[in-house]
Design a protein around this motif. Structure first.
Motif, short mmCIF file in Angstrom:
data_model
loop_
_atom_site.label_atom_id
_atom_site.label_comp_id
_atom_site.label_asym_id
_atom_site.label_seq_id
_atom_site.Cartn_x
_atom_site.Cartn_y
_atom_site.Cartn_z
N THR A 46 8.01 -57.09 66.06
CA THR A 46 8.98 -57.19 64.97
C THR A 46 9.35 -58.64 64.72
O THR A 46 9.12 -59.52 65.56
CB THR A 46 10.24 -56.37 65.29
OG1 THR A 46 10.72 -56.73 66.58
CG2 THR A 46 9.93 -54.89 65.26
N GLU A 47 9.92 -58.90 63.56
CA GLU A 47 10.36 -60.24 63.18
C GLU A 47 11.75 -60.14 62.56
O GLU A 47 12.08 -59.15 61.90
CB GLU A 47 9.38 -60.85 62.17
CG GLU A 47 9.71 -62.25 61.68
CD GLU A 47 9.82 -63.26 62.82
OE1 GLU A 47 10.96 -63.49 63.27
OE2 GLU A 47 8.78 -63.79 63.25
N TYR A 48 12.57 -61.15 62.80
CA TYR A 48 13.94 -61.15 62.29
C TYR A 48 13.94 -61.25 60.77
O TYR A 48 13.50 -62.25 60.20
CB TYR A 48 14.72 -62.32 62.87
CG TYR A 48 15.02 -62.21 64.34
CD1 TYR A 48 16.17 -61.55 64.78
CD2 TYR A 48 14.18 -62.75 65.29
CE1 TYR A 48 16.46 -61.43 66.14
CE2 TYR A 48 14.45 -62.64 66.65
CZ TYR A 48 15.59 -61.99 67.06
OH TYR A 48 15.86 -61.88 68.41
N ALA A 49 14.43 -60.21 60.11
CA ALA A 49 14.62 -60.29 58.66
C ALA A 49 15.81 -61.20 58.36
O ALA A 49 16.74 -61.32 59.15
CB ALA A 49 14.88 -58.90 58.08
N SER A 50 15.75 -61.85 57.20
CA SER A 50 16.83 -62.79 56.83
C SER A 50 17.36 -62.53 55.44
O SER A 50 17.97 -63.41 54.82
CB SER A 50 16.30 -64.23 56.94
OG SER A 50 15.19 -64.43 56.08
N SER A 94 -8.78 -65.30 70.73
CA SER A 94 -8.13 -65.73 69.49
C SER A 94 -7.06 -64.70 69.14
O SER A 94 -7.33 -63.50 69.12
CB SER A 94 -9.15 -65.84 68.35
OG SER A 94 -10.12 -66.82 68.64
N VAL A 95 -5.85 -65.17 68.87
CA VAL A 95 -4.70 -64.29 68.73
C VAL A 95 -4.18 -64.29 67.29
O VAL A 95 -4.09 -65.35 66.65
CB VAL A 95 -3.56 -64.70 69.68
CG1 VAL A 95 -2.34 -63.80 69.51
CG2 VAL A 95 -4.05 -64.66 71.13
N LEU A 96 -3.83 -63.10 66.82
CA LEU A 96 -3.13 -62.96 65.54
C LEU A 96 -1.88 -62.14 65.78
O LEU A 96 -1.95 -60.96 66.15
CB LEU A 96 -4.02 -62.27 64.50
CG LEU A 96 -3.34 -61.99 63.14
CD1 LEU A 96 -2.98 -63.30 62.44
CD2 LEU A 96 -4.25 -61.14 62.25
N GLY A 97 -0.73 -62.75 65.60
CA GLY A 97 0.54 -62.05 65.71
C GLY A 97 1.02 -61.60 64.34
O GLY A 97 0.98 -62.37 63.38
N ILE A 98 1.46 -60.36 64.24
CA ILE A 98 1.95 -59.79 62.99
C ILE A 98 3.36 -59.27 63.23
O ILE A 98 3.60 -58.53 64.18
CB ILE A 98 1.04 -58.65 62.50
CG1 ILE A 98 -0.37 -59.20 62.20
CG2 ILE A 98 1.63 -57.96 61.27
CD1 ILE A 98 -1.38 -58.13 61.84
N GLY A 99 4.30 -59.67 62.38
CA GLY A 99 5.70 -59.30 62.56
C GLY A 99 6.18 -58.32 61.50
O GLY A 99 6.01 -58.57 60.29
N ILE A 100 6.79 -57.23 61.92
CA ILE A 100 7.39 -56.26 60.99
C ILE A 100 8.85 -56.62 60.84
O ILE A 100 9.60 -56.67 61.82
CB ILE A 100 7.25 -54.82 61.55
CG1 ILE A 100 5.77 -54.47 61.72
CG2 ILE A 100 7.94 -53.83 60.61
CD1 ILE A 100 5.54 -53.16 62.46
N PRO A 101 9.32 -56.90 59.61
CA PRO A 101 10.72 -57.32 59.42
C PRO A 101 11.72 -56.24 59.84
O PRO A 101 11.55 -55.07 59.51
CB PRO A 101 10.81 -57.59 57.91
CG PRO A 101 9.40 -57.71 57.44
CD PRO A 101 8.58 -56.86 58.34
N VAL A 102 12.73 -56.66 60.57
CA VAL A 102 13.77 -55.74 61.03
C VAL A 102 15.12 -56.45 60.94
O VAL A 102 15.24 -57.61 61.34
CB VAL A 102 13.52 -55.28 62.49
CG1 VAL A 102 14.73 -54.59 63.07
CG2 VAL A 102 12.31 -54.36 62.56
N ARG A 103 16.12 -55.77 60.42
CA ARG A 103 17.49 -56.29 60.45
C ARG A 103 18.21 -55.77 61.70
O ARG A 103 17.86 -54.74 62.24
CB ARG A 103 18.27 -55.82 59.21
CG ARG A 103 17.75 -56.36 57.88
CD ARG A 103 18.56 -55.79 56.73
NE ARG A 103 17.99 -56.13 55.42
CZ ARG A 103 18.16 -55.41 54.32
NH1 ARG A 103 18.90 -54.31 54.36
NH2 ARG A 103 17.61 -55.79 53.18
N ASN A 104 19.23 -56.50 62.12
CA ASN A 104 20.07 -56.11 63.26
C ASN A 104 19.27 -55.96 64.55
O ASN A 104 19.46 -55.01 65.32
CB ASN A 104 20.81 -54.79 62.99
CG ASN A 104 21.52 -54.76 61.66
OD1 ASN A 104 21.95 -55.79 61.15
ND2 ASN A 104 21.66 -53.57 61.09
N MET A 105 18.36 -56.89 64.79
CA MET A 105 17.48 -56.81 65.96
C MET A 105 18.28 -56.64 67.25
O MET A 105 19.32 -57.27 67.44
CB MET A 105 16.63 -58.07 66.03
CG MET A 105 15.53 -58.03 67.07
SD MET A 105 14.05 -57.24 66.45
CE MET A 105 13.38 -58.56 65.43
#
Length: 340
Positions: A234-238, A301-312
């Protein structure tokens, strides 16, 4: 967008607790779900789940982490309240009044996080509060009564309860990283019929103990040494009042150029005709399982994918089901592209 959201699979994944370092029961359930898709796998001593991967072709590993933040009982007071500590990075300002479950010998004991509402230490910078001034109320009236139902070291989790919001949003605990697990499962489902035709083996893994230092993924990196590892987290939504608004719900998964991501893989993913966001991420390096492959499998070789999430890392993290669909499509299309 019609999100093509599979609510039944979502609930199967989200309704099983997997506090960090206590992922085993959840991993056994996941192992059975993958077996039903034709993927044989196992759970190792670290608590990682992974599917078996032949060595006859190069390996593309898809991974998410199985664990989520939690609490742990450290003391039972004379009055029957439970004092606790945090496991993983949780903002305690969101605790007061939250429903929790104490996991004790296969039982789930309900409780409420409390504090003295008259004990307010407020300044211009806001409240000052710590876990020592909070407790969990399970309804016991004495230590002796409480010890019939709970014990020191029991794990505590936020109650699994989902709220359907407008715009196909869902508020739920443990979106970090059960959103990634949901996507992993749906990708496995999507490629199950074509995986033998690919010029590489596609394997799946759910790491343990990510929230306390990415411990499980280090073992997986050393076990697999894959040519490519795709890490879904996950990734911090802003997109909230006062936020930077550069990472938004409903606009797709996040790609970024940082020290963990291979720039060639980022470029390939960005050029696919799939909705995504290219944004400045919350961390330039570390903080996710991607780092484990950089430091423990240098040929990966790495690929990171972040799913946006609020209130982590709270009791009610907010996600967009559309982002799950976009993430599944992005990874599936990426696999097809690198197979050419």
């Amino acid at each position: 967008m019609i999100s093509n959201f599979d609510r039944d699979i979502f609930l199967k994944i989200f309704n099983v607790y997997s506090p960090t370092s206590r992922e085993y029961d959840f991993q056994q359930k996941i192992s059975q779900m993958f077996l039903e898709l034709g993927y044989e796998g196992c759970v190792d001593a670290c608590g990682n789940f992974y599917t078996h991967c032949p060595k006859d072709k190069p390996t593309l590993l898809l991974m998410a982490h199985a664990d989520h933040v939690a609490l742990q009982v450290k003391e039972i007071t004379a009055e029957g309240f439970l004092k606790f500590r945090k496991i993983g990075g949780i903002d305690i300002h969101s605790f007061y009044g939250q429903e929790v479950v104490v996991l004790h010998n296969g039982q789930q004991i309900p409780g409420i996080i409390g504090r003295n509402p008259q004990d307010v230490n407020e300044s211009e910078s806001g409240f000052t509060i710590n876990t020592n001034s909070m407790w969990i109320d399970i309804g016991a009236t004495s230590k002796e009564m409480a010890k019939k139902y709970v014990d020191i070291n029991d794990f505590i989790v936020f109650k699994s309860r989902h709220i359907n919001l407008l715009n196909e949003y869902i508020a739920t605990p443990s979106a970090d990283d059960k959103t990634g697990i949901y996507c992993l499962y749906k990708i496995a489902e999507k490629i199950s019929e074509i995986r033998n035709e690919l010029p590489f083996n596609v394997c799946f893994a759910l790491s343990s103990q990510e929230e306390i230092g990415c411990r499980g993924s280090k073992a997986l990196a050393m076990r697999f040494h894959p040519e490519i590892a795709i890490i879904i987290d996950t990734e911090y939504a802003s997109d909230f009042p006062g936020g930077k608004n550069n990472i938004c719900l409903g606009k797709g998964p996040v790609l970024t150029d940082n020290a963990d991501n291979n720039p060639t893989l980022v470029k390939i993913a960005r050029e696919l005709n799939v909705q995504h966001q290219y944004a400045y991420s919350s961390s330039f390096c570390g903080c996710t399982d991607a780092e484990s492959f950089i430091t423990n499998s240098p040929d990966t070789s790495v690929l990171g994918i972040g799913i946006p999430v609020r209130n982590m890392h709270s009791a009610k993290e907010v996600l967009s089901t559309a982002d799950l669909t976009y993430t599944i499509e992005l990874v599936y299309t990426f696999i097809q592209k690198v197979a050419e």
